[in-house]
Scaffold this motif. Sequence first.
Motif, short mmCIF file in Angstrom:
data_model
loop_
_atom_site.label_atom_id
_atom_site.label_comp_id
_atom_site.label_asym_id
_atom_site.label_seq_id
_atom_site.Cartn_x
_atom_site.Cartn_y
_atom_site.Cartn_z
N ASN A 291 -24.40 -20.66 60.67
CA ASN A 291 -24.54 -19.48 61.02
C ASN A 291 -23.01 -18.91 61.43
N PRO A 292 -22.57 -18.17 60.39
CA PRO A 292 -21.04 -17.61 60.79
C PRO A 292 -21.01 -17.07 61.99
N HIS A 293 -21.76 -16.38 62.66
CA HIS A 293 -21.48 -15.95 64.25
C HIS A 293 -21.44 -17.27 65.21
N HIS A 294 -22.48 -18.25 65.09
CA HIS A 294 -22.36 -19.24 65.95
C HIS A 294 -20.95 -20.06 65.64
N LEU A 295 -20.64 -19.96 64.43
CA LEU A 295 -19.41 -20.90 64.00
C LEU A 295 -18.25 -20.06 64.64
N GLN A 296 -18.08 -18.84 64.54
CA GLN A 296 -16.98 -18.16 65.07
C GLN A 296 -16.95 -18.39 66.73
N ARG A 297 -18.08 -18.24 67.56
CA ARG A 297 -18.29 -18.29 68.94
C ARG A 297 -17.90 -19.72 69.18
N SER A 298 -18.15 -20.68 68.49
CA SER A 298 -18.00 -22.10 68.96
C SER A 298 -16.31 -22.52 68.97
N ALA A 299 -15.57 -21.69 68.34
CA ALA A 299 -14.18 -22.03 68.35
C ALA A 299 -14.05 -23.41 68.13
N LEU A 300 -14.65 -24.04 66.90
CA LEU A 300 -14.42 -25.42 66.36
C LEU A 300 -13.20 -25.59 66.01
N GLU A 301 -12.57 -24.68 65.03
CA GLU A 301 -11.28 -24.66 64.48
C GLU A 301 -10.32 -24.99 65.42
N ALA A 302 -10.37 -24.20 66.57
CA ALA A 302 -9.20 -24.44 67.60
C ALA A 302 -9.41 -25.74 68.29
N ALA A 303 -10.55 -26.17 68.68
CA ALA A 303 -10.69 -27.60 69.28
C ALA A 303 -10.40 -28.52 68.29
N TRP A 304 -10.74 -28.24 67.03
CA TRP A 304 -10.18 -29.56 66.24
C TRP A 304 -8.82 -29.70 66.03
N ALA A 305 -8.02 -28.45 66.12
CA ALA A 305 -6.44 -28.45 66.01
C ALA A 305 -5.94 -29.11 67.22
N LYS A 306 -6.78 -29.04 68.36
CA LYS A 306 -6.18 -29.77 69.70
C LYS A 306 -6.65 -31.16 69.71
N GLY A 307 -7.41 -31.77 68.83
CA GLY A 307 -7.77 -33.06 68.59
C GLY A 307 -8.75 -33.40 70.04
N SER A 308 -9.55 -32.39 70.21
CA SER A 308 -10.67 -32.57 71.18
C SER A 308 -11.90 -32.59 70.85
N VAL A 309 -12.19 -32.96 69.63
CA VAL A 309 -13.57 -32.82 68.99
C VAL A 309 -14.09 -34.37 68.66
N ILE A 310 -15.40 -34.66 69.10
CA ILE A 310 -16.17 -35.56 68.60
C ILE A 310 -17.14 -35.27 67.64
N VAL A 311 -17.24 -35.75 66.51
CA VAL A 311 -18.12 -35.32 65.45
C VAL A 311 -19.01 -36.54 65.09
N VAL A 312 -20.50 -36.66 65.19
CA VAL A 312 -21.16 -37.54 64.95
C VAL A 312 -21.93 -37.40 63.59
N LEU A 313 -21.77 -37.91 62.51
CA LEU A 313 -22.49 -37.78 61.41
C LEU A 313 -23.72 -38.83 60.93
N ARG A 314 -24.64 -38.13 60.52
CA ARG A 314 -25.81 -39.00 60.22
C ARG A 314 -25.23 -39.43 58.80
N HIS A 315 -25.92 -40.90 58.59
CA HIS A 315 -25.70 -41.26 57.16
C HIS A 315 -26.51 -40.50 56.06
N ALA A 316 -26.01 -40.61 54.75
CA ALA A 316 -26.73 -40.13 53.64
C ALA A 316 -28.17 -40.63 53.24
N GLU A 317 -28.83 -40.10 52.30
CA GLU A 317 -30.26 -40.34 52.04
C GLU A 317 -30.20 -41.82 51.87
N ARG A 318 -31.36 -42.45 52.35
CA ARG A 318 -31.63 -44.02 52.38
C ARG A 318 -32.42 -44.24 51.42
#
Length: 229
Positions: free
Chosen positions: A54-81
């Motif tokens: 959701n673009p609204h949630h994405l903007q409010r999350s400030a993900l890009e700024a946090a990523w630029a600081k190197g402060s993010v942990i992203v956990v990804l699930r594997h693809a289709e089994r």
Amino acid sequence: MLQGVIDKSPASHRVQVYRLPWGTALFAVLCLLFILGVAAAWAHARTAVPNLGNPHHLQRSALEAAWAKGSVIVVLRHAERCDRSRGACLGDPTGITVAGSQVAAAVGQSLQHLGLASSDVWSSPEVRTRQTAQAMFGKTVATQGWLNQCDGHFADNAFGHKRAGHNLVLVSHSGCMEQLEQALQVPASATSNSYASALFITQGSDGKTTLLGQMAASEWRKLVDAKEM
């Protein structure tokens, strides 16, 4: 000497009961149920994991700024089994499907747009996660045994392996994502059970951890579009 006579008959102790009309009582009950429903919805909205598709949630999350600081942990699930699909296997039957590898590759392209220069990338040692990581990043990714141990220690392990100034990208399993949500005391999200989905967390210099949100594999393009605007 005359004494008063106390009437102890049952009639003297009767309590008059007032009954609301049936229609009024029903209206009161419906109003109460409505208020409870609104309160529950409000509480859920405050605690639910934000959908970064959701673009609204994405903007409010400030993900890009946090990523630029190197402060993010992203956990990804594997693809289709492969063992839970009728689709063609990429190779090993305990791995992912060909279609799943294509989805993973698209997610990897979006991660490249965020930037991986200051990121540590690890995978669970399972075949399905290693194949997913290979498809995402176009190379063999180092494995960590704790990334397939989806128990109460998973969150501590993730935070403990986070280096200051470096984002941490973990290719893991839905059970591990759910453990992380439990540790952060948020409701389990439907997205964590979808293939190649992601859960984003940021950890400040003060050690405070904040859940930024979740993203389904099909919504990653929105993150790229927002970055390019």
